[in-house]
Design an enzyme around this catalytic site. Structure first.
Site: not given
Ligand code: ZN
Length: 176
Positions: A10, A13, A77, A138
């Protein structure tokens, strides 16, 4: 450790293909230096092509993943697992005498990456997978694992992957 992985993801991001358009107050503003943007786009292109090349076979048809659609999540990721691994190593240094799990012939590093991979285990119908490839931001669980770990030298070290093999390619993508 799962929380570490999620937090790392997160946080990254904030600096992905979408997050970079917002400043520290959440206002939409381009605040990066143009040189940084150039480098970001170059590094992102590597990741777009990497994930574009992942395929699944459904009903005899080969479908490609969409590296552009999933770019922000793939950046998160890849950056997230690195941050999480750093936090993991730091906690290891604070507990140098931590015992190994009995019955498992694995190092702590190997277990770290195994747990990461297990996080993305999934079972899907063929229809679900087609929908996911076309619309999800995703990547499929399988690609979240191999895409991320094949870019991370520490994984190859932990599992002894030889250079030039699928999980330790010479060309690795790295945004953060
Ligand atoms: Zn994410």
């Amino acid at each position: 450790m799962l929380f570490d992985l999620v937090i790392g993801h997160e946080l990254t991001h904030g600096f992905d293909s979408n997050g970079r358009h917002h400043d520290q107050f959440g206002n939409q503003r381009l605040w990066w230096h143009p040189n940084t943007v150039d480098r970001f786009i170059k590094k992102s292109s590597c990741m777009i092509m990497q994930y574009n090349n992942y395929t699944v076979k459904i009903h005899g048809e080969t479908l490609n993943a969409n590296g552009l659609l999933t770019l922000g999540e793939n950046i998160a990721d890849n950056g997230g697992v690195k941050q999480s691994y750093r936090a993991f190593r730091r906690s290891q240094q604070q507990r140098p005498n931590e015992f190994y799990l009995p019955g498992l012939n694995m190092t702590h590093d190997q277990l770290f990456f195994l747990k990461f991979a297990q996080s993305w285990c999934q079972i899907m119908t063929d229809e679900g997978m087609i929908d996911a490839l076309k619309t999800w931001r995703h990547s499929l669980g399988k690609f979240r694992v191999i895409g991320t770990l094949s870019n991370f030298a520490e994984f190859s070290k932990a599992y002894g992957c030889q250079p030039g093999t699928p999980m330790n390619p010479h060309e690795k993508c790295s945004v953060w």
